[in-house]
Design a protein around this motif. Structure first.
Motif, PDB file in Angstrom:
ATOM      1  N   VAL A 194       0.847  -1.194   0.000  1.00 35.65           N
ATOM      2  CA  VAL A 194       0.000   0.000   0.000  1.00 35.65           C
ATOM      3  C   VAL A 194       0.880   1.240   0.000  1.00 35.65           C
ATOM      4  O   VAL A 194       1.800   1.355   0.807  1.00 35.65           O
ATOM      5  N   GLN A 195       0.598   2.154  -0.915  1.00 38.81           N
ATOM      6  CA  GLN A 195       1.305   3.428  -0.961  1.00 38.81           C
ATOM      7  C   GLN A 195       0.420   4.509  -0.352  1.00 38.81           C
ATOM      8  O   GLN A 195      -0.799   4.456  -0.468  1.00 38.81           O
ATOM      9  N   THR A 196       1.044   5.476   0.275  1.00 39.63           N
ATOM     10  CA  THR A 196       0.306   6.546   0.952  1.00 39.63           C
ATOM     11  C   THR A 196       0.000   7.678  -0.017  1.00 39.63           C
ATOM     12  O   THR A 196       0.884   8.151  -0.736  1.00 39.63           O
ATOM     13  N   GLY A 197      -1.261   8.103  -0.041  1.00 36.52           N
ATOM     14  CA  GLY A 197      -1.665   9.209  -0.900  1.00 36.52           C
ATOM     15  C   GLY A 197      -1.250  10.550  -0.319  1.00 36.52           C
ATOM     16  O   GLY A 197      -1.023  10.687   0.885  1.00 36.52           O
ATOM     17  N   THR A 198      -1.143  11.536  -1.185  1.00 33.02           N
ATOM     18  CA  THR A 198      -0.809  12.878  -0.724  1.00 33.02           C
ATOM     19  C   THR A 198      -2.031  13.525  -0.084  1.00 33.02           C
ATOM     20  O   THR A 198      -3.166  13.057  -0.246  1.00 33.02           O
ATOM     21  N   ALA A 199      -1.808  14.616   0.622  1.00 33.27           N
ATOM     22  CA  ALA A 199      -2.914  15.342   1.250  1.00 33.27           C
ATOM     23  C   ALA A 199      -3.892  15.847   0.194  1.00 33.27           C
ATOM     24  O   ALA A 199      -5.117  15.822   0.390  1.00 33.27           O
ATOM     25  N   GLN A 200      -3.353  16.282  -0.952  1.00 32.62           N
ATOM     26  CA  GLN A 200      -4.222  16.759  -2.030  1.00 32.62           C
ATOM     27  C   GLN A 200      -5.082  15.629  -2.588  1.00 32.62           C
ATOM     28  O   GLN A 200      -6.282  15.811  -2.829  1.00 32.62           O
ATOM     29  N   GLU A 201      -4.489  14.454  -2.798  1.00 29.37           N
ATOM     30  CA  GLU A 201      -5.244  13.312  -3.309  1.00 29.37           C
ATOM     31  C   GLU A 201      -6.355  12.917  -2.349  1.00 29.37           C
ATOM     32  O   GLU A 201      -7.498  12.664  -2.773  1.00 29.37           O
ATOM     33  N   ARG A 202      -6.048  12.868  -1.067  1.00 29.15           N
ATOM     34  CA  ARG A 202      -7.068  12.480  -0.080  1.00 29.15           C
ATOM     35  C   ARG A 202      -8.204  13.488  -0.033  1.00 29.15           C
ATOM     36  O   ARG A 202      -9.380  13.112   0.095  1.00 29.15           O
ATOM     37  N   ALA A 203      -7.879  14.777  -0.131  1.00 28.78           N
ATOM     38  CA  ALA A 203      -8.909  15.818  -0.092  1.00 28.78           C
ATOM     39  C   ALA A 203      -9.822  15.741  -1.313  1.00 28.78           C
ATOM     40  O   ALA A 203     -11.047  15.935  -1.203  1.00 28.78           O
ATOM     41  N   LEU A 204      -9.261  15.448  -2.484  1.00 29.26           N
ATOM     42  CA  LEU A 204     -10.058  15.380  -3.701  1.00 29.26           C
ATOM     43  C   LEU A 204     -10.963  14.150  -3.721  1.00 29.26           C
ATOM     44  O   LEU A 204     -12.080  14.194  -4.252  1.00 29.26           O
ATOM     45  N   VAL A 205     -10.504  13.074  -3.144  1.00 31.87           N
ATOM     46  CA  VAL A 205     -11.267  11.819  -3.151  1.00 31.87           C
ATOM     47  C   VAL A 205     -12.327  11.790  -2.053  1.00 31.87           C
ATOM     48  O   VAL A 205     -13.364  11.125  -2.199  1.00 31.87           O
ATOM     49  N   GLN A 206     -12.115  12.528  -0.969  1.00 33.39           N
ATOM     50  CA  GLN A 206     -12.981  12.451   0.213  1.00 33.39           C
ATOM     51  C   GLN A 206     -14.479  12.596  -0.093  1.00 33.39           C
ATOM     52  O   GLN A 206     -15.287  11.830   0.447  1.00 33.39           O
ATOM     53  N   PRO A 207     -14.926  13.527  -0.953  1.00 31.46           N
ATOM     54  CA  PRO A 207     -16.365  13.658  -1.208  1.00 31.46           C
ATOM     55  C   PRO A 207     -16.993  12.409  -1.825  1.00 31.46           C
ATOM     56  O   PRO A 207     -18.203  12.206  -1.707  1.00 31.46           O
ATOM     57  N   PHE A 208     -16.188  11.580  -2.471  1.00 28.57           N
ATOM     58  CA  PHE A 208     -16.692  10.371  -3.133  1.00 28.57           C
ATOM     59  C   PHE A 208     -16.160   9.100  -2.472  1.00 28.57           C
ATOM     60  O   PHE A 208     -16.252   8.018  -3.046  1.00 28.57           O
ATOM     61  N   GLN A 209     -15.629   9.238  -1.263  1.00 28.06           N
ATOM     62  CA  GLN A 209     -14.910   8.121  -0.645  1.00 28.06           C
ATOM     63  C   GLN A 209     -15.776   6.874  -0.489  1.00 28.06           C
ATOM     64  O   GLN A 209     -15.335   5.761  -0.782  1.00 28.06           O
ATOM     65  N   ARG A 210     -17.013   7.045  -0.045  1.00 27.52           N
ATOM     66  CA  ARG A 210     -17.861   5.868   0.183  1.00 27.52           C
ATOM     67  C   ARG A 210     -18.150   5.128  -1.128  1.00 27.52           C
ATOM     68  O   ARG A 210     -18.028   3.899  -1.188  1.00 27.52           O
TER      69      ARG A 210
END
Length: 223
Positions: A194-210
């Motif tokens: 598993v590779q760790t995502g950047t803060a920007q990647e996590r923020a962009l994905v969060q609204p669609f995470q589920r």
């Protein structure tokens, strides 16, 4: 009564013949249980497509009854993830999930096992490849039509998928690449690093995470 001195497999064929018979049986099992399912999966996954004229299609079928290919890659396909990328990715994944139908259940179960810390083994992989059968061909057609509609190349989609997986904290295991390795006579790499995502990647994905978490198992099939 004097023992003949022959072990199991040393009958009328002799010890050497018995060994050859066992090897032949193992080779046959490998063909039917491993190689053939991998080849059948790849044949469906690599569904040939033809470029059609006119505007982009809105479903797995192109205007005029043919199929479509995604646009050619332009620019830097490995550029940083954007909001537009994530939105396009979500819409493509929705079409692919629908096209998979009930076959998605088996894929999702293997993914659940991986999330629970289990490394996928060759048997699990071959079970999935057999279960998805022709569904992966329909899913690939739906994916290509959706990419065409979203004006997104397959190469950019793959890069976005890797970014999304990093943001979700999930491994990027691709059974389609593993099947290709098997077809080439190589053992597949099924590591769940598993590779760790950047803060920007996590923020962009969060609204669609589920929603993205619910469909992340499609990545096992290279979708």
């Amino acid at each position: 009564m004097r023992s003949s001195g022959r072990g199991w497999g040393c009958g009328c064929l002799g010890c050497g013949g018995g060994t050859l018979l066992v090897l032949a049986l193992l080779g046959g099992l490998a063909w039917f249980l491993v190689i053939q399912p991998a080849r059948a999966f790849l044949a469906n996954w690599q569904t040939p497509t033809t470029q059609t004229q006119g505007g982009p299609a809105q479903s797995g079928q192109a205007q005029g009854g043919g199929t479509v290919t995604p646009p050619a890659p332009t620019g830097n396909v490995n550029a940083a993830l954007t909001k537009a990328d994530v939105q396009k990715f979500v819409r493509v994944r929705r079409d692919v999930r629908q096209a998979m139908g009930s076959s998605f259940t088996g894929v999702q179960q293997v993914w659940t096992d991986i999330q629970n810390g289990q490394n996928p083994n060759l048997f699990q992989m071959m079970t999935v490849l057999r279960e998805v059968g022709g569904s992966v061909g329909a899913a690939r057609q739906a994916q290509e039509a959706a990419l065409n509609r979203e004006n997104m190349s397959a190469e950019r989609y793959a890069a976005v998928r890797a970014s999304v997986n990093r943001a979700l904290g999930v491994p990027s295991i691709d059974f389609s690449q593993a099947a290709q390795s098997l077809q080439n006579g190589q053992l597949p790499d099924l590591n769940r690093d598993v590779q760790t995502g950047t803060a920007q990647e996590r923020a962009l994905v969060q609204p669609f995470q589920r929603e993205l978490t619910d469909t992340v198992a499609l990545g096992l099939l290279g979708l």
